[in-house]
Design an enzyme around this catalytic site. Structure first.
Site, PDB file in Angstrom:
ATOM      1  N   LYS A  13       0.737  -1.244  -0.022  1.00  0.00           N
ATOM      2  CA  LYS A  13       0.116  -0.121   0.016  1.00  0.00           C
ATOM      3  C   LYS A  13       0.904   1.386  -0.020  1.00  0.00           C
ATOM      4  CE  LYS A  13      -2.345  -0.782   3.840  1.00  0.00           C
ATOM      5  NZ  LYS A  13      -2.007  -1.893   4.124  1.00  0.00           N
ATOM      6  N   ARG A  88      -9.845   1.963   9.231  1.00  0.00           N
ATOM      7  CA  ARG A  88      -9.292   0.641   9.602  1.00  0.00           C
ATOM      8  C   ARG A  88     -10.574  -0.225  10.234  1.00  0.00           C
ATOM      9  NH1 ARG A  88      -3.360   0.952   9.229  1.00  0.00           N
ATOM     10  NH2 ARG A  88      -2.479  -0.888   9.491  1.00  0.00           N
ATOM     11  N   ARG A 127      10.895  -7.585   4.756  1.00  0.00           N
ATOM     12  CA  ARG A 127      10.853  -6.188   5.358  1.00  0.00           C
ATOM     13  C   ARG A 127      11.397  -6.129   6.623  1.00  0.00           C
ATOM     14  NH1 ARG A 127       5.685  -2.618   5.050  1.00  0.00           N
ATOM     15  NH2 ARG A 127       5.324  -3.460   7.102  1.00  0.00           N
ATOM     16  N   ARG A 133      11.956  -3.340  11.627  1.00  0.00           N
ATOM     17  CA  ARG A 133      10.495  -2.692  12.217  1.00  0.00           C
ATOM     18  C   ARG A 133      10.228  -3.613  13.426  1.00  0.00           C
ATOM     19  NH1 ARG A 133       5.957  -0.604   7.901  1.00  0.00           N
ATOM     20  NH2 ARG A 133       4.608  -1.594   9.863  1.00  0.00           N
ATOM     21  N   ARG A 144      -1.200  -9.394  13.305  1.00  0.00           N
ATOM     22  CA  ARG A 144      -1.651  -8.377  12.459  1.00  0.00           C
ATOM     23  C   ARG A 144      -2.496  -8.641  11.304  1.00  0.00           C
ATOM     24  NH1 ARG A 144       3.170  -4.972  10.026  1.00  0.00           N
ATOM     25  NH2 ARG A 144       1.560  -3.146  10.185  1.00  0.00           N
TER      26      ARG A 144
HETATM   27  P1  AMP Z   1       0.670   0.747   8.775  1.00  0.00           P
HETATM   28  O1  AMP Z   1       2.108   1.408   8.714  1.00  0.00           O
HETATM   29  O2  AMP Z   1      -0.564   1.216   8.183  1.00  0.00           O
HETATM   30  O3  AMP Z   1       0.713  -0.904   8.865  1.00  0.00           O
HETATM   31  O4  AMP Z   1       0.324   1.029  10.508  1.00  0.00           O
HETATM   32  C1  AMP Z   1       1.283   0.788  11.348  1.00  0.00           C
HETATM   33  C2  AMP Z   1       0.530   0.561  12.827  1.00  0.00           C
HETATM   34  O5  AMP Z   1      -0.037   1.673  13.090  1.00  0.00           O
HETATM   35  C3  AMP Z   1      -0.715  -0.431  12.796  1.00  0.00           C
HETATM   36  O6  AMP Z   1      -0.225  -1.668  13.152  1.00  0.00           O
HETATM   37  C4  AMP Z   1      -1.452   0.280  13.955  1.00  0.00           C
HETATM   38  O7  AMP Z   1      -0.646  -0.205  15.284  1.00  0.00           O
HETATM   39  C5  AMP Z   1      -1.121   1.699  13.810  1.00  0.00           C
HETATM   40  N1  AMP Z   1      -2.336   2.223  12.912  1.00  0.00           N
HETATM   41  C6  AMP Z   1      -2.010   2.665  11.672  1.00  0.00           C
HETATM   42  N2  AMP Z   1      -3.414   3.262  11.114  1.00  0.00           N
HETATM   43  C7  AMP Z   1      -4.146   3.106  12.261  1.00  0.00           C
HETATM   44  C8  AMP Z   1      -5.635   3.455  12.051  1.00  0.00           C
HETATM   45  N3  AMP Z   1      -6.403   3.678  11.223  1.00  0.00           N
HETATM   46  N4  AMP Z   1      -6.197   2.726  13.192  1.00  0.00           N
HETATM   47  C9  AMP Z   1      -5.837   2.456  14.305  1.00  0.00           C
HETATM   48  N5  AMP Z   1      -4.210   2.060  14.374  1.00  0.00           N
HETATM   49  C10 AMP Z   1      -3.836   2.189  13.245  1.00  0.00           C
END
Ligand code: AMP
Length: 187
Positions: A13, A88, A127, A133, A144
């Site tokens: 994404k 989300r 990754r 990370r 996740r």
């Molecule tokens: P991402 O980089 O989009 O995979 O987001 C990394 C982490 O940030 C996720 O695993 C959540 O812990 C948090 N996070 C990001 N976006 C959201 C969201 N819209 N709602 C809740 N937690 C989020």
């Protein structure tokens, strides 16, 4: 153009969001990036969310919605944006609708990147090695994915019902997927 990109963790994404945003001249807004930047800078928000991110869980809707509302109020997002990682949850969908309704706008299209579960797990493990990370150990990756399927996957059906969903095969080379996306969006 007001766009959302949906897809499981590791679907690509972020990479594709950058390409699409550049194509349309709109900002790509990633809630994950915002949280990670706050953690790095040790802000109050960062301290509040760092353990949640490390565990692979979701930050509360209340905190997340407030961050997105602030970000969408910035001038560069006034004529369009691409949201990556938000909404989300169903509650975030409602909150986004309300935020946009205030300015008389709405979401134009929702792009879903479809990638096989094992393919994304393997991508995320790779990754984890490259980027180090903290939320990318195998156990956390599987957690996740489970949370994604429970909380976020149903959003694609909700947007499909509204006639907004555009589905694209997210497997393959980055450039090939990017072409597929732009073609599907009718760019
Ligand atoms: P991402 O980089 O989009 O995979 O987001 C990394 C982490 O940030 C996720 O695993 C959540 O812990 C948090 N996070 C990001 N976006 C959201 C969201 N819209 N709602 C809740 N937690 C989020």
């Amino acid at each position: 153009m007001r766009l959302i990109i949906l897809g499981p963790p590791g679907a690509g994404k972020g990479t594709q969001a950058g390409r699409i945003a550049e194509h349309y001249g709109i900002p790509a807004i990633s809630t994950g990036d915002i949280f990670r930047a706050n953690i790095k800078n040790e802000t109050e928000l960062g301290l509040q969310v760092q353990e949640i991110l490390a565990s692979g869980g979701y930050v509360s809707d209340e905190i997340t919605n407030a961050i997105v509302e602030d970000r969408l109020a910035e001038s560069d997002a006034s004529s369009g944006f691409l949201l990556d990682g938000f909404p989300r949850t169903t509650a975030q969908v409602v909150a986004l609708d309300e935020m946009l309704a205030k300015t008389g706008s709405g979401v134009d299209k929702v792009l879903e990147l479809v990638v096989d579960n094992e393919v994304v797990v393997q991508r995320l493990l790779k990754r984890a090695e490259v980027e180090g990370r903290v939320d990318d150990t195998e156990e956390i990756i599987r957690e996740r994915m489970a949370i994604y399927h429970r909380e976020t996957k149903p959003l694609s059906d909700a947007y499909a019902e509204r006639g907004l969903l555009v589905t694209v095969d997210g497997e393959g080379e980055v450039d090939v997927v990017a072409e597929r996306i732009l073609a599907a969006l009718g760019a």
